[in-house]
Structures are given as structure tokens and as C-alpha cells.
Motif scaffolding. Structure first.
Motif, PDB file in Angstrom:
ATOM      1  N   PRO A  36       0.807  -1.266   0.019  1.00 43.59           N
ATOM      2  CA  PRO A  36      -0.070  -0.010  -0.091  1.00 43.59           C
ATOM      3  C   PRO A  36       0.821   1.197  -0.118  1.00 43.59           C
ATOM      4  O   PRO A  36       0.186   2.375  -0.630  1.00 43.59           O
ATOM      5  N   GLU A  37       2.002   1.124   0.517  1.00 37.84           N
ATOM      6  CA  GLU A  37       2.957   2.400   0.606  1.00 37.84           C
ATOM      7  C   GLU A  37       3.520   2.703  -0.803  1.00 37.84           C
ATOM      8  O   GLU A  37       4.433   3.498  -0.933  1.00 37.84           O
ATOM      9  N   GLY A  38       3.449   1.772  -1.765  1.00 36.62           N
ATOM     10  CA  GLY A  38       4.066   1.923  -3.098  1.00 36.62           C
ATOM     11  C   GLY A  38       5.136   0.685  -3.212  1.00 36.62           C
ATOM     12  O   GLY A  38       5.619   0.207  -2.484  1.00 36.62           O
ATOM     13  N   LEU A  39       5.116   0.207  -4.477  1.00 33.79           N
ATOM     14  CA  LEU A  39       6.262  -0.866  -4.735  1.00 33.79           C
ATOM     15  C   LEU A  39       7.273  -0.403  -5.499  1.00 33.79           C
ATOM     16  O   LEU A  39       6.906   0.549  -6.452  1.00 33.79           O
ATOM     17  N   SER A  40       8.236  -1.117  -5.671  1.00 34.16           N
ATOM     18  CA  SER A  40       9.414  -0.876  -6.860  1.00 34.16           C
ATOM     19  C   SER A  40       9.660  -1.496  -7.777  1.00 34.16           C
ATOM     20  O   SER A  40       9.862  -1.044  -8.802  1.00 34.16           O
ATOM     21  N   SER A  41       9.251  -2.851  -7.610  1.00 30.84           N
ATOM     22  CA  SER A  41       9.576  -3.958  -8.745  1.00 30.84           C
ATOM     23  C   SER A  41       8.695  -5.247  -8.324  1.00 30.84           C
ATOM     24  O   SER A  41       8.039  -5.424  -7.283  1.00 30.84           O
ATOM     25  N   ALA A  42       8.346  -5.770  -9.695  1.00 28.76           N
ATOM     26  CA  ALA A  42       7.486  -7.018  -9.422  1.00 28.76           C
ATOM     27  C   ALA A  42       8.112  -7.899 -10.510  1.00 28.76           C
ATOM     28  O   ALA A  42       8.315  -7.403 -11.639  1.00 28.76           O
ATOM     29  N   ARG A  43       8.118  -9.018 -10.163  1.00 28.50           N
ATOM     30  CA  ARG A  43       8.411  -9.985 -11.204  1.00 28.50           C
ATOM     31  C   ARG A  43       7.668 -11.348 -11.195  1.00 28.50           C
ATOM     32  O   ARG A  43       7.019 -11.828 -10.116  1.00 28.50           O
ATOM     33  N   LEU A  44       7.359 -12.022 -12.350  1.00 27.40           N
ATOM     34  CA  LEU A  44       6.767 -13.351 -12.471  1.00 27.40           C
ATOM     35  C   LEU A  44       7.516 -14.363 -12.497  1.00 27.40           C
ATOM     36  O   LEU A  44       8.842 -14.384 -13.217  1.00 27.40           O
ATOM     37  N   SER A  45       7.219 -15.496 -11.745  1.00 21.50           N
ATOM     38  CA  SER A  45       8.324 -16.571 -11.991  1.00 21.50           C
ATOM     39  C   SER A  45       8.288 -17.337 -13.071  1.00 21.50           C
ATOM     40  O   SER A  45       7.422 -17.298 -13.958  1.00 21.50           O
ATOM     41  N   THR A  51       4.320 -14.594  -8.326  1.00 17.21           N
ATOM     42  CA  THR A  51       4.859 -13.193  -8.343  1.00 17.21           C
ATOM     43  C   THR A  51       5.489 -12.788  -7.207  1.00 17.21           C
ATOM     44  O   THR A  51       5.271 -13.448  -6.004  1.00 17.21           O
ATOM     45  N   VAL A  52       6.537 -12.219  -7.428  1.00 25.20           N
ATOM     46  CA  VAL A  52       7.330 -11.316  -6.017  1.00 25.20           C
ATOM     47  C   VAL A  52       7.431 -10.059  -6.478  1.00 25.20           C
ATOM     48  O   VAL A  52       7.551  -9.531  -7.506  1.00 25.20           O
ATOM     49  N   SER A  53       7.324  -9.320  -5.452  1.00 27.20           N
ATOM     50  CA  SER A  53       7.465  -7.621  -5.438  1.00 27.20           C
ATOM     51  C   SER A  53       8.012  -7.409  -4.138  1.00 27.20           C
ATOM     52  O   SER A  53       7.897  -7.803  -3.042  1.00 27.20           O
ATOM     53  N   CYS A  54       8.339  -6.011  -4.383  1.00 27.50           N
ATOM     54  CA  CYS A  54       9.089  -5.475  -3.170  1.00 27.50           C
ATOM     55  C   CYS A  54       8.889  -3.899  -3.242  1.00 27.50           C
ATOM     56  O   CYS A  54       8.392  -3.364  -4.147  1.00 27.50           O
ATOM     57  N   GLY A  55       9.093  -3.350  -2.058  1.00 29.68           N
ATOM     58  CA  GLY A  55       8.956  -2.000  -1.781  1.00 29.68           C
ATOM     59  C   GLY A  55       9.477  -1.768  -0.137  1.00 29.68           C
ATOM     60  O   GLY A  55      10.589  -1.892  -0.006  1.00 29.68           O
ATOM     61  N   GLY A  56       8.427  -1.547   0.717  1.00 26.34           N
ATOM     62  CA  GLY A  56       8.994  -1.505   2.191  1.00 26.34           C
ATOM     63  C   GLY A  56       9.330  -2.954   2.517  1.00 26.34           C
ATOM     64  O   GLY A  56       9.866  -2.921   3.647  1.00 26.34           O
ATOM     65  N   ALA A  59       7.102  -9.325  -0.973  1.00 26.03           N
ATOM     66  CA  ALA A  59       5.887 -10.139  -0.953  1.00 26.03           C
ATOM     67  C   ALA A  59       5.763 -10.967  -1.973  1.00 26.03           C
ATOM     68  O   ALA A  59       6.119 -10.936  -3.196  1.00 26.03           O
ATOM     69  N   LEU A  60       5.310 -12.300  -1.707  1.00 25.95           N
ATOM     70  CA  LEU A  60       5.203 -13.473  -2.696  1.00 25.95           C
ATOM     71  C   LEU A  60       3.823 -13.925  -2.613  1.00 25.95           C
ATOM     72  O   LEU A  60       3.109 -13.953  -1.771  1.00 25.95           O
ATOM     73  N   CYS A  61       3.329 -13.834  -4.146  1.00 24.93           N
ATOM     74  CA  CYS A  61       1.997 -14.009  -4.325  1.00 24.93           C
ATOM     75  C   CYS A  61       1.752 -15.388  -5.096  1.00 24.93           C
ATOM     76  O   CYS A  61       2.374 -15.697  -5.889  1.00 24.93           O
ATOM     77  N   ALA A  62       0.991 -16.290  -4.742  1.00 19.84           N
ATOM     78  CA  ALA A  62       0.503 -17.449  -5.442  1.00 19.84           C
ATOM     79  C   ALA A  62      -0.668 -16.625  -6.487  1.00 19.84           C
ATOM     80  O   ALA A  62      -1.897 -16.153  -6.066  1.00 19.84           O
ATOM     81  N   ILE A  63      -0.415 -16.917  -7.692  1.00 20.69           N
ATOM     82  CA  ILE A  63      -1.433 -16.510  -8.664  1.00 20.69           C
ATOM     83  C   ILE A  63      -2.786 -17.052  -8.634  1.00 20.69           C
ATOM     84  O   ILE A  63      -3.776 -16.335  -8.668  1.00 20.69           O
ATOM     85  N   ARG A  64      -2.892 -18.360  -8.210  1.00 22.85           N
ATOM     86  CA  ARG A  64      -3.974 -19.016  -8.165  1.00 22.85           C
ATOM     87  C   ARG A  64      -5.054 -18.546  -7.127  1.00 22.85           C
ATOM     88  O   ARG A  64      -6.182 -18.684  -7.043  1.00 22.85           O
ATOM     89  N   ASP A  65      -4.283 -17.936  -6.002  1.00 23.92           N
ATOM     90  CA  ASP A  65      -5.150 -17.541  -4.855  1.00 23.92           C
ATOM     91  C   ASP A  65      -5.380 -16.175  -4.903  1.00 23.92           C
ATOM     92  O   ASP A  65      -6.137 -15.322  -4.388  1.00 23.92           O
ATOM     93  N   ALA A  66      -4.595 -15.436  -5.762  1.00 24.23           N
ATOM     94  CA  ALA A  66      -4.570 -13.986  -5.844  1.00 24.23           C
ATOM     95  C   ALA A  66      -4.536 -13.208  -4.400  1.00 24.23           C
ATOM     96  O   ALA A  66      -5.416 -12.233  -4.230  1.00 24.23           O
ATOM     97  N   ALA A  67      -3.497 -13.497  -3.866  1.00 22.45           N
ATOM     98  CA  ALA A  67      -3.308 -12.953  -2.641  1.00 22.45           C
ATOM     99  C   ALA A  67      -1.873 -13.318  -2.112  1.00 22.45           C
ATOM    100  O   ALA A  67      -1.224 -14.019  -2.836  1.00 22.45           O
TER     101      ALA A  67
END
Length: 114
Positions: A36-45, A51-56, A59-67
Motif C-alpha cells: 500500500p505504501e508503493g512498490l519498486s519492482s515485481a516479477r513473474l516466476s 509473483t514476487v514484489s518489493c517496496g517496504g 511479498a510472494l503471491c500465488a497467482i491461483r489464490d490472488a493473495a
């Protein structure tokens, strides 16, 4: 598949994964507010299932769960005593098992996702 991220704090740090095919880019198949504070980068496995994303934090996210499946932040990401700072980059290795992240703190951390 294609991954995109909204990097401004006003955007809510949203990561989207889009379906792609011969006809071009289709509908978004996954949308997750990761930073929520903004992110710097995101990548797809490479396997296309996360996906993995970073900011503060990271976060690792499972696409099937969208969470967000796993969140690493604060002292969990930075080496003890190292200046932390904002994470600026992250990526999977080619097997999608390892995630690397680095940022303003000057350290590169590698995590085993399995």
C-alpha cells in the motif's frame, strides 16, 4: 503471461498478471494489492504460478489464490545490523525456487521459497 505493477503510493501498490496469446494481451487473471505504501519492482516466476514484489518489504503471491502468500519485512529481510532501506529490486532464479532482493541497505538477500 505478463506482469505489471503500479509503483506510486497513490496506486496502492497493485501487481497484475495478464494473459497473453496470439491475439495480444487479454484480461488480467490476477490482481493483488501487495504494498500500500508503493512498490519498486515485481516479477513473474518462470513457472508462471507466482509473483514476487518489493517496496517496504517483500511479498510472494500465488497467482491461483490472488493473495499474498508470504511477506518478509523489517529485520526478516535485512542482515542483522545492516541498514535496511527500501527494497528496489527482486527476482526469481530460473527454477522459481529462489528469490533475491536488494535495495537501499546495500545487502542482497536470497530466500528459498520451497
Amino acid at each position: 503471461m505478463l506482469v505489471s505493477c503500479a509503483t506510486s503510493a497513490r496506486s496502492g501498490g497493485v501487481v497484475k498478471v495478464w494473459a497473453c496469446g496470439d491475439a495480444g494481451v487479454g484480461a488480467a487473471i490476477c490482481e493483488v494489492e501487495t504494498h500500500p505504501e508503493g512498490l519498486s519492482s515485481a516479477r513473474l516466476s518462470a513457472t508462471g504460478d507466482a509473483t514476487v514484489s518489493c517496496g517496504g518489504d517483500l511479498a510472494l503471491c500465488a497467482i491461483r489464490d490472488a493473495a499474498v502468500a508470504l511477506r518478509l519485512g523489517g529485520d526478516a529481510v535485512a542482515a542483522p545490523g545492516a541498514p535496511r532501506g527500501v527494497l528496489r529490486c527482486c527476482d526469481f532464479d530460473k527454477s522459481s525456487r529462489l528469490v533475491a532482493c536488494g535495495g537501499d541497505g546495500g545487502a542482497l538477500d536470497v530466500w528459498d521459497c520451497k
